[in-house]
Structure formats: structure tokens, C-alpha cells
Design a protein around this motif. Structure first.
Motif, mmCIF file in Angstrom:
data_model
loop_
_atom_site.group_PDB
_atom_site.id
_atom_site.type_symbol
_atom_site.label_atom_id
_atom_site.label_comp_id
_atom_site.label_asym_id
_atom_site.label_seq_id
_atom_site.Cartn_x
_atom_site.Cartn_y
_atom_site.Cartn_z
ATOM 1 N N UNK A 92 7.751 -32.015 23.931
ATOM 2 C CA UNK A 92 6.482 -31.791 24.287
ATOM 3 C C UNK A 92 6.311 -30.252 23.924
ATOM 4 N N UNK A 93 5.015 -29.946 24.363
ATOM 5 C CA UNK A 93 4.584 -28.572 23.698
ATOM 6 C C UNK A 93 4.094 -27.635 25.157
ATOM 7 N N UNK A 94 4.130 -26.310 24.683
ATOM 8 C CA UNK A 94 3.492 -25.704 25.800
ATOM 9 C C UNK A 94 4.377 -24.254 25.859
ATOM 10 N N UNK A 95 4.022 -23.425 26.900
ATOM 11 C CA UNK A 95 4.404 -22.164 26.960
ATOM 12 C C UNK A 95 5.389 -22.033 28.244
ATOM 13 N N UNK A 96 6.603 -21.464 28.024
ATOM 14 C CA UNK A 96 7.417 -21.202 29.261
ATOM 15 C C UNK A 96 7.108 -19.922 29.796
ATOM 16 N N UNK A 97 6.648 -19.971 31.165
ATOM 17 C CA UNK A 97 6.310 -18.512 31.662
ATOM 18 C C UNK A 97 7.666 -18.202 32.406
ATOM 19 N N UNK A 98 7.993 -17.025 32.322
ATOM 20 C CA UNK A 98 9.110 -16.373 32.864
ATOM 21 C C UNK A 98 9.286 -16.443 34.136
ATOM 22 N N UNK A 99 10.375 -17.048 34.718
ATOM 23 C CA UNK A 99 10.572 -16.921 36.183
ATOM 24 C C UNK A 99 10.799 -15.829 37.022
ATOM 25 N N UNK A 100 10.008 -15.623 37.892
ATOM 26 C CA UNK A 100 10.246 -14.535 38.696
ATOM 27 C C UNK A 100 10.630 -14.741 40.309
ATOM 28 N N UNK A 101 11.012 -15.992 40.484
ATOM 29 C CA UNK A 101 11.650 -16.339 41.967
ATOM 30 C C UNK A 101 12.965 -15.737 42.280
ATOM 31 N N UNK A 119 19.866 -28.459 45.972
ATOM 32 C CA UNK A 119 18.861 -28.137 44.940
ATOM 33 C C UNK A 119 17.960 -27.272 45.771
ATOM 34 N N UNK A 120 17.806 -25.939 45.211
ATOM 35 C CA UNK A 120 17.050 -24.937 45.719
ATOM 36 C C UNK A 120 16.185 -24.503 44.588
ATOM 37 N N UNK A 121 14.866 -24.241 44.973
ATOM 38 C CA UNK A 121 13.588 -23.732 44.109
ATOM 39 C C UNK A 121 12.868 -22.764 44.747
ATOM 40 N N UNK A 122 12.501 -21.727 43.967
ATOM 41 C CA UNK A 122 11.488 -20.735 44.397
ATOM 42 C C UNK A 122 10.363 -20.634 43.450
ATOM 43 N N UNK A 123 10.385 -21.704 42.696
ATOM 44 C CA UNK A 123 8.805 -21.740 41.976
ATOM 45 C C UNK A 123 8.080 -22.798 42.470
ATOM 46 N N UNK A 124 7.130 -23.189 41.285
ATOM 47 C CA UNK A 124 6.104 -24.440 41.766
ATOM 48 C C UNK A 124 6.413 -25.578 40.705
ATOM 49 N N UNK A 179 19.288 -21.678 31.568
ATOM 50 C CA UNK A 179 18.090 -21.783 30.759
ATOM 51 C C UNK A 179 17.400 -20.385 30.358
ATOM 52 N N UNK A 180 16.729 -20.419 29.302
ATOM 53 C CA UNK A 180 16.072 -19.182 28.819
ATOM 54 C C UNK A 180 14.936 -19.025 29.764
ATOM 55 N N UNK A 181 14.349 -17.537 29.640
ATOM 56 C CA UNK A 181 13.370 -17.229 30.528
ATOM 57 C C UNK A 181 13.335 -17.317 31.703
ATOM 58 N N UNK A 182 14.622 -16.907 32.502
ATOM 59 C CA UNK A 182 15.004 -16.723 33.852
ATOM 60 C C UNK A 182 14.311 -17.696 34.498
ATOM 61 N N UNK A 183 14.617 -19.100 34.462
ATOM 62 C CA UNK A 183 14.298 -20.453 35.020
ATOM 63 C C UNK A 183 15.156 -20.667 35.936
ATOM 64 N N UNK A 184 16.251 -20.144 36.076
ATOM 65 C CA UNK A 184 17.456 -20.423 36.909
ATOM 66 C C UNK A 184 18.758 -20.808 36.560
ATOM 67 N N UNK A 185 19.348 -21.712 37.218
ATOM 68 C CA UNK A 185 20.913 -21.991 36.965
ATOM 69 C C UNK A 185 21.147 -23.419 37.337
ATOM 70 N N UNK A 199 21.719 -26.796 41.773
ATOM 71 C CA UNK A 199 20.522 -26.473 40.823
ATOM 72 C C UNK A 199 19.802 -25.492 41.471
ATOM 73 N N UNK A 200 19.652 -24.081 41.157
ATOM 74 C CA UNK A 200 18.796 -23.243 41.417
ATOM 75 C C UNK A 200 17.708 -23.118 40.527
ATOM 76 N N UNK A 201 16.432 -23.100 40.909
ATOM 77 C CA UNK A 201 15.403 -22.952 40.217
ATOM 78 C C UNK A 201 14.263 -21.892 40.646
ATOM 79 N N UNK A 202 14.244 -20.965 39.460
ATOM 80 C CA UNK A 202 13.406 -19.777 39.782
ATOM 81 C C UNK A 202 12.184 -19.745 39.183
#
Length: 243
Positions: A92-101, A119-124, A179-185, A199-202
Motif C-alpha cells: 500500500x501507500x501512505x504515511x506512518x504517523x509516529x506513535x505516541x500512545x 493484545x493491548x492498544x493505545x492508538x486508533x 516496528x519503526x516510528x514507535x508503533x509498539x512491539x 502485541x502492544x500497539x502504541x
């Protein structure tokens, strides 16, 4: 008289190569555990192949994918194989916004015995999947083809989506994705009687998967049918005698 405790070590593991033999450790079973196993077994000559597959994958909001798949396969006609296949895609295409969760806590998950899935997430707009399956097939014509490169020790791969690493850990294997840009682990581990999928998704708009599968291929045993027919003929003979 109680059933004596025994040291259970599958014969197939005795022939594992050095880099695969350390994945499993023999476990001593107690009398109560052995009592629960009575009558629950599969004769070795019915097993065509036995294997474990682990897959971890992370897809970010730009459609970039990083991950890997590990296959352990054992059959009766060849040496056990341990292989790895990298998952490296851009779909795909797009821009990855740095995670801040921010995700806090969860340290207790590392001390649980057995199967752990989290599975824990602090993003949308994120999605996460942990899955463990057992697949048993019958009347298979042969073993499942194995793909990938031999796994000797550790493995690592990286791209724009992040980095994946596979390392020996706790008598088994651990697969981790950063992942890059602080997306989690993300992490998946198997061995020493435990299976862990986390999975921790920030960040946002990520798709994370940790999949594990136990695959067993069995052949039908025609001898059982012959024995059943023999028993049935004996019962038919008894009917004439009034039984």
C-alpha cells in the motif's frame, strides 16, 4: 499401587539436529497426570508427519509489512527440519504517523505458565490477532512441503516497516517484532511448556498477527478395521447360542 512417574521424551525429538533439539525439554509426569493419559495415544506408525508453525507479522498504516514464519517439521522418512521464511512486503501507500500512545503494566504476563495471549492498544483503528490452532489430517498422501531457509541459531531481518528477530530463549524460540516510528512491539515465544503471544500497539492503523499451529498428519490403520470385523463375526456366532 500407583503408577510410577516416568520421563517422557518423544522418540522423534531424540533425532532432532543440534539447532532444533534444544527447543523441547523432557518433562517428568506425576501419577495423577499419567492416570489422565490412559487410552489417549496414537501409535507411531500412524503418524505421517508432525510439525509446528509460528508466524508473526506487523503491517503499518502505509501498508509496509515485516515478519517471519518458522516451521519445525518431523516425518518418518527424513531428518527433522527447522526453517525460517522472512515476510517482507509493501502492499500500500501512505504515511506512518509516529506513535505516541503509552501502555503500562503487564509485567505479570511474563510469569504465567501455559498459554498467554494479550493484545493491548493505545492508538486508533488498530487490529490484533493471537491464534493457536491444532490441525489433524487423515489419509494424507505424504508430508507437508517445507519452504524457507534452514534456521541455525538466530535470525534477523529489517525493512521500512521495522525489524524482526528470532532467537533461542527458555528452551524454545522467541520471535519479536519492533516496528519503526514507535508503533509498539510484538512477541511470540514457544518452549519450556509455555506459549506466549503478545502485541502492544502504541500507534494507529496497524495490523498485528501472532499465529501458531500444531500440524499432525495421520494415516488410517486398516488393521483396526480387520480387528473390528473379526469381533463382529464372533458376536454373530454367539447369537445362535442364545446370547
Amino acid at each position: 499401587m500407583g503408577i510410577k512417574s516416568v520421563l517422557v521424551s518423544c522418540a522423534l525429538l531424540a533425532s532432532l539436529p543440534a539447532h532444533a533439539g534444544g527447543l523441547f525439554q523432557p518433562i517428568e509426569l506425576t501419577d495423577p497426570e499419567l492416570a489422565q493419559l490412559r487410552g489417549r495415544y496414537v501409535l507411531p506408525d500412524r503418524i505421517i508427519s508432525f510439525g509446528v508453525t509460528m508466524t508473526s507479522m506487523w503491517q503499518n498504516s502505509a501498508g509496509q509489512v515485516i515478519g517471519a514464519q518458522v516451521n519445525l517439521n518431523v516425518d518418518g522418512r527424513s531428518q527433522p527440519s527447522l526453517t525460517v521464511t522472512a515476510i517482507d512486503q509493501n502492499i500500500g501507500t501512505g504515511t506512518v504517523v509516529a506513535g505516541n500512545g503509552n501502555i503500562s503494566g503487564g509485567a505479570g504476563l511474563n510469569t504465567v505458565q501455559g498459554i498467554v495471549q494479550s493484545v493491548r492498544t493505545a492508538g486508533d483503528l488498530n487490529s490484533g490477532l493471537n491464534d493457536l490452532s491444532i490441525n489433524i489430517t487423515r489419509n494424507s498422501g505424504g508430508t507437508v512441503p517445507q519452504t524457507g531457509a534452514p534456521l541455525n541459531g538466530s535470525f534477523s531481518r529489517s525493512n521500512d516497516a521495522g525489524a524482526v528477530s528470532i532467537t533461542p530463549a527458555g528452551g524454545g524460540l522467541q520471535m519479536a517484532i519492533t516496528p519503526t516510528n514507535g508503533q509498539g512491539f510484538a512477541q511470540q515465544q514457544i518452549g519450556a511448556g509455555n506459549i506466549t503471544q503478545q502485541a502492544n500497539i502504541t500507534g494507529s492503523v496497524n495490523n498485528v498477527q501472532n499465529l501458531a499451529a500444531l500440524n499432525v498428519a495421520l494415516r488410517d490403520n486398516p488393521g483396526l478395521n480387520n480387528a473390528a470385523n473379526c469381533a463382529w463375526e464372533q458376536l454373530r456366532a454367539l447369537r445362535k447360542s442364545g446370547y
